[in-house]
Design an enzyme around this catalytic site. Structure first.
Site, PDB file in Angstrom:
ATOM      1  N   SER A 194       0.838  -1.210   0.000  1.00  0.00           N
ATOM      2  CA  SER A 194       0.000   0.000   0.000  1.00  0.00           C
ATOM      3  C   SER A 194       0.866   1.250   0.000  1.00  0.00           C
ATOM      4  CB  SER A 194      -0.885  -0.002   1.257  1.00  0.00           C
ATOM      5  OG  SER A 194      -1.497   1.242   1.421  1.00  0.00           O
TER       6      SER A 194
ATOM      7  N   TYR B 114      -2.090  -0.668  10.534  1.00  0.00           N
ATOM      8  CA  TYR B 114      -2.302  -1.264   9.206  1.00  0.00           C
ATOM      9  C   TYR B 114      -1.073  -1.036   8.336  1.00  0.00           C
ATOM     10  CZ  TYR B 114      -3.473  -1.303   4.294  1.00  0.00           C
ATOM     11  OH  TYR B 114      -3.424  -1.519   2.943  1.00  0.00           O
TER      12      TYR B 114
ATOM     13  N   LYS C 164       2.042  -3.662   6.624  1.00  0.00           N
ATOM     14  CA  LYS C 164       2.503  -3.685   5.236  1.00  0.00           C
ATOM     15  C   LYS C 164       4.012  -3.440   5.166  1.00  0.00           C
ATOM     16  CE  LYS C 164      -1.464  -4.471   3.266  1.00  0.00           C
ATOM     17  NZ  LYS C 164      -1.735  -5.776   2.621  1.00  0.00           N
TER      18      LYS C 164
HETATM   19  C1  WQD Z   1      -9.200   9.649   1.029  1.00  0.00           C
HETATM   20  C2  WQD Z   1      -9.477  11.101   1.328  1.00  0.00           C
HETATM   21  C3  WQD Z   1      -9.994  11.538   3.632  1.00  0.00           C
HETATM   22  C4  WQD Z   1     -13.818   9.458   3.770  1.00  0.00           C
HETATM   23  C5  WQD Z   1      -6.522   4.575   2.703  1.00  0.00           C
HETATM   24  C6  WQD Z   1      -5.363   3.739   3.144  1.00  0.00           C
HETATM   25  C7  WQD Z   1      -4.620   3.236   1.943  1.00  0.00           C
HETATM   26  C8  WQD Z   1      -5.576   2.529   1.013  1.00  0.00           C
HETATM   27  C9  WQD Z   1      -6.726   3.442   0.621  1.00  0.00           C
HETATM   28  C10 WQD Z   1      -5.466   0.187   1.472  1.00  0.00           C
HETATM   29  C11 WQD Z   1      -8.850  11.567   2.660  1.00  0.00           C
HETATM   30  C12 WQD Z   1     -11.174  11.873   2.715  1.00  0.00           C
HETATM   31  C13 WQD Z   1     -12.593   9.973   3.347  1.00  0.00           C
HETATM   32  C14 WQD Z   1     -14.881  10.346   4.056  1.00  0.00           C
HETATM   33  C15 WQD Z   1     -13.480  12.198   3.479  1.00  0.00           C
HETATM   34  N1  WQD Z   1      -6.091   1.354   1.622  1.00  0.00           N
HETATM   35  N2  WQD Z   1     -12.453  11.314   3.197  1.00  0.00           N
HETATM   36  N3  WQD Z   1     -14.680  11.682   3.897  1.00  0.00           N
HETATM   37  O1  WQD Z   1      -6.905   7.450   3.655  1.00  0.00           O
HETATM   38  O2  WQD Z   1      -6.176   8.090   1.293  1.00  0.00           O
HETATM   39  O3  WQD Z   1      -6.057   5.709   2.024  1.00  0.00           O
HETATM   40  O4  WQD Z   1      -7.360   3.842   1.846  1.00  0.00           O
HETATM   41  O5  WQD Z   1      -4.521  -0.099   0.821  1.00  0.00           O
HETATM   42  O6  WQD Z   1      -3.632   2.344   2.393  1.00  0.00           O
HETATM   43  O7  WQD Z   1      -4.482   4.556   3.890  1.00  0.00           O
HETATM   44  O8  WQD Z   1      -8.264   6.758   1.631  1.00  0.00           O
HETATM   45  O9  WQD Z   1     -10.630   6.979   1.018  1.00  0.00           O
HETATM   46  O10 WQD Z   1     -10.024   6.821   3.474  1.00  0.00           O
HETATM   47  O11 WQD Z   1      -9.516   8.904   2.205  1.00  0.00           O
HETATM   48  O12 WQD Z   1     -13.329  13.417   3.348  1.00  0.00           O
HETATM   49  O13 WQD Z   1     -16.018   9.944   4.447  1.00  0.00           O
HETATM   50  O14 WQD Z   1     -10.878  11.269   1.480  1.00  0.00           O
HETATM   51  O15 WQD Z   1      -9.864  12.511   4.650  1.00  0.00           O
HETATM   52  O16 WQD Z   1      -8.405  12.898   2.500  1.00  0.00           O
HETATM   53  P1  WQD Z   1      -6.810   7.121   2.216  1.00  0.00           P
HETATM   54  P2  WQD Z   1      -9.686   7.306   2.117  1.00  0.00           P
END
Ligand code: WQD
Length: 335
Positions: free
Chosen positions: A124, A148, A152
């Site tokens: 990741s 998490y 990885k």
């Molecule tokens: C993306 C952006 C949130 C939800 C994670 C893991 C990564 C991978 C993908 C596994 C951020 C914003 C989110 C919401 C929001 N997973 N957000 N409202 O954190 O970039 O990555 O998931 O491999 O390893 O770290 O993904 O989709 O959670 O967030 O504003 O209801 O969307 O703050 O800026 P992230 P995410």
């Protein structure tokens, strides 16, 4: 060439199985069904028009895992099985260490026992932590910010140590950026098991009317519109990146990390705008507090996958929104 896909009924695993079969590989799917359902197997078989061997296995049980290698002539493995929620890992770190680490160590042990030495590992972009200004290259120093991400990072290091001790292994470490979207047929997509943590499942729940408003975690970041920036990649592009990595391992020993992203960053608010352009649905949202642990900008340098794997993402943000929405509508109809 029989490929074992662990976690093969999951979001990324299922799309990868379809692509593998379309590229002529024989597959065996292993899953413990803790975060998916058996009807995903039926959907895969409907798409590829053939039956696929499936075994329900808990990878913490070595003998059950060994039985798979006894029953099938496995020649390589793509290992997706594991938990992937950052938030959940903070609440239950031991469950994450046990599940993600011990299942992988069991797998490597048994691969060694059966002399199966080609492994594509699901890593990741979270291993880059908050150390660097994007675009992120594979040779940068790594840092995990949550349990998490630490699983990885630890597993990447274990696998590289294994290769250093035994150069007959060929291992690809696939660092995903932000996979979204669904299969073009609308038959496969991300199942919102439990409380989805990621942006797109939350956005879709608001768009379909299940929740009233999308929370945007932070609107005052130092970006063009104040929201975070991510490298969103279509799940079908992510899947094909794994197949190209498997092709690469046929001819290359060693341990190599590859970014799977588009190299293009879009803000959270831009994703919402694109979703409206594509579907006509204006998703209501409100700016909430920043989410602990979020990094502001995450964008891949995709040069290495392009040059060594001959792989490049081909779908754009509109495709991702269109296919995600098509999947959500189909899923709702099927409920
Ligand atoms: C993306 C952006 C949130 C939800 C994670 C893991 C990564 C991978 C993908 C596994 C951020 C914003 C989110 C919401 C929001 N997973 N957000 N409202 O954190 O970039 O990555 O998931 O491999 O390893 O770290 O993904 O989709 O959670 O967030 O504003 O209801 O969307 O703050 O800026 P992230 P995410």
């Amino acid at each position: 060439m029989t490929v074992l896909i662990t976690g093969g009924l999951g979001f990324i695993g299922s799309h990868t199985v379809v692509d593998l079969i379309e590229q002529g590989y024989d597959c065996v799917i292993l899953d413990n069904l803790s975060r998916t359902t058996i009807d995903v197997l039926e959907k895969i078989e409907l798409i590829v028009q053939r039956k696929i061997p499936f075994m329900k296995v808990n990878m913490l049980e070595s003998q059950a895992l060994r039985n798979v290698f006894t029953q099938y002539d496995i020649t390589s493995v793509i290992h997706f099985a594991g938990f992937k929620s950052v938030g959940e890992s903070v609440q239950n770190p031991l469950v994450y260490y046990q599940t993600n680490l011990i299942s992988t160590l069991n797998l490597i042990d048994i691969m060694q026992e059966f002399d199966v030495k080609k492994l594509v590992f699901s890593s990741s972009a979270t291993v880059y932590g908050d150390l660097h200004i994007p675009p992120l290259r594979e040779d940068l120093p790594l840092k995990a910010l949550n349990p998490y991400g630490r699983t990885k990072l630890i597993l990447e290091e274990i696998l590289c140590d294994l290769v250093s001790s035994d150069n007959s292994w060929s291992i690809a470490l696939m660092r995903y950026f932000n996979p979204i979207g669904a299969h073009k047929t609308g038959l496969l997509g991300e199942l919102p098991f439990g409380i989805p943590n990621n942006l797109m499942p939350h956005l879709l729940k608001v768009a379909i009317g299940e929740t009233s408003k999308l929370q945007i975690f932070g609107g005052d970041y130092d970006t063009e519109d104040g929201s975070c920036i991510r490298d969103f990649i279509h799940i079908m592009d992510l899947a094909s990146g794994h197949v190209r990595a498997l092709d690469y391992l046929k001819k290359n020993a060693g341990c190599e990390a590859f970014n799977l992203g588009t190299g293009i960053g879009y803000s959270v608010l831009k994703l919402i705008d694109t979703f409206k352009e594509v579907t006509g649905i204006k998703v209501p949202f409100e700016i909430a507090n920043r989410r602990e642990g979020d990094i502001v900008v995450s964008i891949a340098d995709v040069t290495k996958a392009e040059t060594l794997l001959g792989w490049k993402a081909k779908y754009n943000l509109s495709d991702m929104c269109e296919d995600a929405w098509n999947w959500e509508l189909n899923r709702k109809r099927g409920e």
